[in-house]
Write a protein that holds these residues in place. Sequence first.
Motif, PDB file in Angstrom:
ATOM      1  N   THR A   3    -110.433 -12.742   1.085  1.00 58.74           N
ATOM      2  CA  THR A   3    -110.584 -11.108   1.088  1.00 58.74           C
ATOM      3  C   THR A   3    -109.847 -10.628   2.193  1.00 58.74           C
ATOM      4  O   THR A   3    -109.566  -9.414   2.195  1.00 58.74           O
ATOM      5  CB  THR A   3    -112.275 -10.837   1.582  1.00 58.74           C
ATOM      6  N   ARG A   4    -109.374 -11.459   3.159  1.00 58.11           N
ATOM      7  CA  ARG A   4    -108.451 -10.954   4.087  1.00 58.11           C
ATOM      8  C   ARG A   4    -107.670 -12.015   4.824  1.00 58.11           C
ATOM      9  O   ARG A   4    -107.887 -13.010   4.491  1.00 58.11           O
ATOM     10  CB  ARG A   4    -109.266 -10.097   5.278  1.00 58.11           C
ATOM     11  N   THR A  31    -107.293 -26.119   4.724  1.00 57.62           N
ATOM     12  CA  THR A  31    -106.579 -25.147   5.861  1.00 57.62           C
ATOM     13  C   THR A  31    -107.336 -25.758   7.003  1.00 57.62           C
ATOM     14  O   THR A  31    -108.230 -25.830   7.334  1.00 57.62           O
ATOM     15  CB  THR A  31    -107.174 -23.713   5.658  1.00 57.62           C
ATOM     16  N   SER A  32    -106.295 -26.366   7.819  1.00 58.81           N
ATOM     17  CA  SER A  32    -106.630 -27.107   9.029  1.00 58.81           C
ATOM     18  C   SER A  32    -106.066 -26.199  10.261  1.00 58.81           C
ATOM     19  O   SER A  32    -106.265 -25.000   9.940  1.00 58.81           O
ATOM     20  CB  SER A  32    -105.823 -28.394   8.957  1.00 58.81           C
ATOM     21  N   ILE A  34    -105.206 -14.642   6.079  1.00 56.05           N
ATOM     22  CA  ILE A  34    -104.433 -15.871   5.509  1.00 56.05           C
ATOM     23  C   ILE A  34    -104.738 -15.703   3.901  1.00 56.05           C
ATOM     24  O   ILE A  34    -103.830 -15.672   2.939  1.00 56.05           O
ATOM     25  CB  ILE A  34    -104.545 -17.017   6.066  1.00 56.05           C
ATOM     26  N   GLY A  35    -106.097 -15.997   3.668  1.00 63.41           N
ATOM     27  CA  GLY A  35    -106.547 -15.919   2.145  1.00 63.41           C
ATOM     28  C   GLY A  35    -106.120 -14.922   1.215  1.00 63.41           C
ATOM     29  O   GLY A  35    -105.751 -14.909   0.082  1.00 63.41           O
ATOM     30  N   LYS A  83    -111.597 -28.941  12.552  1.00 65.60           N
ATOM     31  CA  LYS A  83    -110.313 -29.122  11.826  1.00 65.60           C
ATOM     32  C   LYS A  83    -109.818 -30.767  11.791  1.00 65.60           C
ATOM     33  O   LYS A  83    -109.063 -31.127  10.952  1.00 65.60           O
ATOM     34  CB  LYS A  83    -109.437 -28.018  12.550  1.00 65.60           C
ATOM     35  N   SER A  85    -117.533 -13.774   1.773  1.00 65.72           N
ATOM     36  CA  SER A  85    -118.817 -14.054   2.159  1.00 65.72           C
ATOM     37  C   SER A  85    -119.703 -12.845   1.640  1.00 65.72           C
ATOM     38  O   SER A  85    -121.002 -13.233   1.685  1.00 65.72           O
ATOM     39  CB  SER A  85    -119.134 -14.110   3.413  1.00 65.72           C
ATOM     40  N   THR A 115    -101.596 -17.119  13.978  1.00 66.69           N
ATOM     41  CA  THR A 115    -101.210 -16.427  13.089  1.00 66.69           C
ATOM     42  C   THR A 115    -101.744 -14.911  13.063  1.00 66.69           C
ATOM     43  O   THR A 115    -102.929 -14.935  13.384  1.00 66.69           O
ATOM     44  CB  THR A 115    -101.587 -16.798  11.599  1.00 66.69           C
ATOM     45  N   LEU A 121    -119.598 -24.198   7.472  1.00 68.98           N
ATOM     46  CA  LEU A 121    -118.271 -23.493   6.791  1.00 68.98           C
ATOM     47  C   LEU A 121    -117.097 -24.232   6.805  1.00 68.98           C
ATOM     48  O   LEU A 121    -116.347 -24.451   5.681  1.00 68.98           O
ATOM     49  CB  LEU A 121    -118.119 -22.174   7.079  1.00 68.98           C
ATOM     50  N   THR A 135    -103.825 -12.593  12.195  1.00 69.45           N
ATOM     51  CA  THR A 135    -105.015 -12.222  11.246  1.00 69.45           C
ATOM     52  C   THR A 135    -106.064 -11.495  11.981  1.00 69.45           C
ATOM     53  O   THR A 135    -105.871 -11.361  13.345  1.00 69.45           O
ATOM     54  CB  THR A 135    -105.438 -13.157  10.438  1.00 69.45           C
ATOM     55  N   ASP A 136    -107.133 -11.245  11.594  1.00 68.82           N
ATOM     56  CA  ASP A 136    -108.168 -10.637  12.082  1.00 68.82           C
ATOM     57  C   ASP A 136    -108.670 -11.309  13.454  1.00 68.82           C
ATOM     58  O   ASP A 136    -109.230 -10.880  14.491  1.00 68.82           O
ATOM     59  CB  ASP A 136    -109.391 -10.011  11.345  1.00 68.82           C
ATOM     60  N   GLY A 151    -113.111 -20.025   7.096  1.00 70.48           N
ATOM     61  CA  GLY A 151    -113.094 -20.531   8.229  1.00 70.48           C
ATOM     62  C   GLY A 151    -113.273 -19.676   9.092  1.00 70.48           C
ATOM     63  O   GLY A 151    -112.808 -18.649   9.247  1.00 70.48           O
ATOM     64  N   ILE A 152    -114.310 -20.126  10.236  1.00 70.91           N
ATOM     65  CA  ILE A 152    -114.688 -19.244  11.403  1.00 70.91           C
ATOM     66  C   ILE A 152    -114.418 -20.071  12.732  1.00 70.91           C
ATOM     67  O   ILE A 152    -114.294 -21.474  12.719  1.00 70.91           O
ATOM     68  CB  ILE A 152    -116.196 -18.925  11.511  1.00 70.91           C
ATOM     69  N   VAL A 200    -107.195 -13.599  15.131  1.00 69.83           N
ATOM     70  CA  VAL A 200    -106.136 -13.329  16.284  1.00 69.83           C
ATOM     71  C   VAL A 200    -106.458 -11.915  16.985  1.00 69.83           C
ATOM     72  O   VAL A 200    -106.199 -11.696  18.315  1.00 69.83           O
ATOM     73  CB  VAL A 200    -104.571 -13.622  15.931  1.00 69.83           C
ATOM     74  N   ASN A 226    -109.889 -22.351   2.219  1.00 71.94           N
ATOM     75  CA  ASN A 226    -109.229 -21.416   3.404  1.00 71.94           C
ATOM     76  C   ASN A 226    -110.342 -20.555   4.136  1.00 71.94           C
ATOM     77  O   ASN A 226    -110.141 -20.653   5.488  1.00 71.94           O
ATOM     78  CB  ASN A 226    -108.479 -20.387   2.525  1.00 71.94           C
TER      79      ASN A 226
HETATM   80  P1  NAD Z   1    -109.982 -14.289   8.930  1.00 68.92           P
HETATM   81  O1  NAD Z   1    -111.183 -14.344   9.590  1.00 68.92           O
HETATM   82  O2  NAD Z   1    -109.115 -13.136   8.650  1.00 68.92           O
HETATM   83  O3  NAD Z   1    -110.339 -14.621   7.438  1.00 68.92           O
HETATM   84  C1  NAD Z   1    -111.530 -15.570   7.141  1.00 68.92           C
HETATM   85  C2  NAD Z   1    -112.054 -15.659   5.667  1.00 68.92           C
HETATM   86  O4  NAD Z   1    -113.022 -16.323   5.442  1.00 68.92           O
HETATM   87  C3  NAD Z   1    -112.355 -14.055   5.134  1.00 68.92           C
HETATM   88  O5  NAD Z   1    -112.093 -13.893   3.770  1.00 68.92           O
HETATM   89  C4  NAD Z   1    -113.935 -14.270   5.057  1.00 68.92           C
HETATM   90  O6  NAD Z   1    -114.590 -13.578   4.122  1.00 68.92           O
HETATM   91  C5  NAD Z   1    -114.319 -15.680   4.981  1.00 68.92           C
HETATM   92  N1  NAD Z   1    -115.354 -16.118   5.581  1.00 68.92           N
HETATM   93  C6  NAD Z   1    -115.705 -16.037   6.524  1.00 68.92           C
HETATM   94  N2  NAD Z   1    -116.997 -16.538   6.930  1.00 68.92           N
HETATM   95  C7  NAD Z   1    -117.474 -16.832   5.554  1.00 68.92           C
HETATM   96  C8  NAD Z   1    -118.715 -17.422   4.950  1.00 68.92           C
HETATM   97  N3  NAD Z   1    -119.715 -17.796   5.811  1.00 68.92           N
HETATM   98  N4  NAD Z   1    -118.647 -17.876   3.960  1.00 68.92           N
HETATM   99  C9  NAD Z   1    -117.491 -17.579   2.882  1.00 68.92           C
HETATM  100  N5  NAD Z   1    -116.478 -17.032   3.476  1.00 68.92           N
HETATM  101  C10 NAD Z   1    -116.342 -16.689   4.747  1.00 68.92           C
HETATM  102  O7  NAD Z   1    -109.249 -15.540   9.143  1.00 68.92           O
HETATM  103  P2  NAD Z   1    -107.957 -16.089   8.967  1.00 68.92           P
HETATM  104  O8  NAD Z   1    -107.374 -15.999  10.281  1.00 68.92           O
HETATM  105  O9  NAD Z   1    -107.364 -15.555   7.850  1.00 68.92           O
HETATM  106  O10 NAD Z   1    -108.252 -17.737   8.886  1.00 68.92           O
HETATM  107  C11 NAD Z   1    -108.268 -18.451   7.424  1.00 68.92           C
HETATM  108  C12 NAD Z   1    -108.112 -20.010   7.730  1.00 68.92           C
HETATM  109  O11 NAD Z   1    -106.998 -20.195   8.578  1.00 68.92           O
HETATM  110  C13 NAD Z   1    -109.367 -20.353   8.551  1.00 68.92           C
HETATM  111  O12 NAD Z   1    -109.717 -21.552   8.123  1.00 68.92           O
HETATM  112  C14 NAD Z   1    -108.990 -20.528   9.875  1.00 68.92           C
HETATM  113  O13 NAD Z   1    -109.687 -21.528  10.849  1.00 68.92           O
HETATM  114  C15 NAD Z   1    -107.536 -20.939   9.694  1.00 68.92           C
HETATM  115  N6  NAD Z   1    -106.579 -20.821  10.692  1.00 68.92           N
HETATM  116  C16 NAD Z   1    -106.262 -19.477  11.121  1.00 68.92           C
HETATM  117  C17 NAD Z   1    -105.509 -19.295  12.265  1.00 68.92           C
HETATM  118  C18 NAD Z   1    -104.953 -17.979  12.685  1.00 68.92           C
HETATM  119  O14 NAD Z   1    -104.472 -17.896  13.709  1.00 68.92           O
HETATM  120  N7  NAD Z   1    -105.257 -16.980  12.277  1.00 68.92           N
HETATM  121  C19 NAD Z   1    -104.739 -20.448  12.721  1.00 68.92           C
HETATM  122  C20 NAD Z   1    -105.140 -21.719  12.426  1.00 68.92           C
HETATM  123  C21 NAD Z   1    -106.064 -21.897  11.321  1.00 68.92           C
END
Ligand code: NAD
Length: 247
Positions: A13-14, A140-141, A16-17, A159, A36, A188, A113, A190-191, A92-93, A193, A90
């Motif tokens: 929904t938002r 997604t690590s 990286i995904g 991870k 979610s 990266t 998750l 995103t929200d 992750g929290i 960060v 993808n």
């Molecule tokens: P984000 O918070 O912007 O997006 C997270 C996504 O996960 C959203 O689409 C949300 O709907 C979904 N999600 C959250 N809780 C959920 C739940 N309980 N059930 C189903 N879906 C759920 O995060 P992002 O920064 O785009 O991160 C995406 C992936 O990249 C994650 O696995 C994160 O660990 C990984 N990652 C992110 C960064 C970064 O700097 N942003 C760095 C390394 C890894």
Amino acid sequence: MLKGKTAIITGGTRGIGFEIVKKFIENGANVAFFGSKKETVDKSLTKLKELYPDKEIMGLYENISDAKAVESAFNKVVEKFGKLDILVNNAGISARESLLDYKLEDFEKIMNLNVNAVFVCSQAAAKLMYKNHNGAIINTSSMVSLYGQPSGVGYPTSKYAVNGMTKSLARELGKYNIRVNAVAPGVTATDMVAALPKEMVERISSTIPLGRVGQPEEVANAFLFLASDMASYITGTILSVDGAAIV
Ligand code: NAD
């Protein structure tokens, strides 16, 4: 690069995904994504319909840690698009509590998750892919899976588990021509960060050899490559997309 392929993307929904969803659609894939909540899934679907009015896109919001719900949702995708070729795990929290304040339920929430859902979705996907002798699973690590982080132990632990699952499933599923890889993003934009204090992001950027945080699209490019036939002999790899950061 993905013409005629069907992909499922969790957490689409938002962030990286959402970039992965767009990138895959632009490269010819039929895409189903999970979020979610119904509201956020519907909002993203509306944006996608505006961008790609001729494409059929599925938005789903089943609980991706629930094996029964996932199996039935994946079957709906196959009913609509005919097969499943690609799974991107993808969703992750993250959290940054110190160990002294860390509650077990918060640790379990992250694992549920970031690890359990990857297991559940990979199993459901493999059941659909192995008969076709074809598939790509991309997890997604994170760069923290390489050297940990100084607080919030649950996130790096999850991870490291993703890396272990990636390498093990690559060895187990190779005989079915199912490739399993992971992308390890660095910081990266995103929200996730945006929730960090601005000074922290600036301090982090100054330590990154490329001098800046990554953009979601730059991370999505790595997923596109690993999902495509250009990566047909790559499996069990953890591809860093982090500007050579060590934060
Ligand atoms: P984000 O918070 O912007 O997006 C997270 C996504 O996960 C959203 O689409 C949300 O709907 C979904 N999600 C959250 N809780 C959920 C739940 N309980 N059930 C189903 N879906 C759920 O995060 P992002 O920064 O785009 O991160 C995406 C992936 O990249 C994650 O696995 C994160 O660990 C990984 N990652 C992110 C960064 C970064 O700097 N942003 C760095 C390394 C890894």
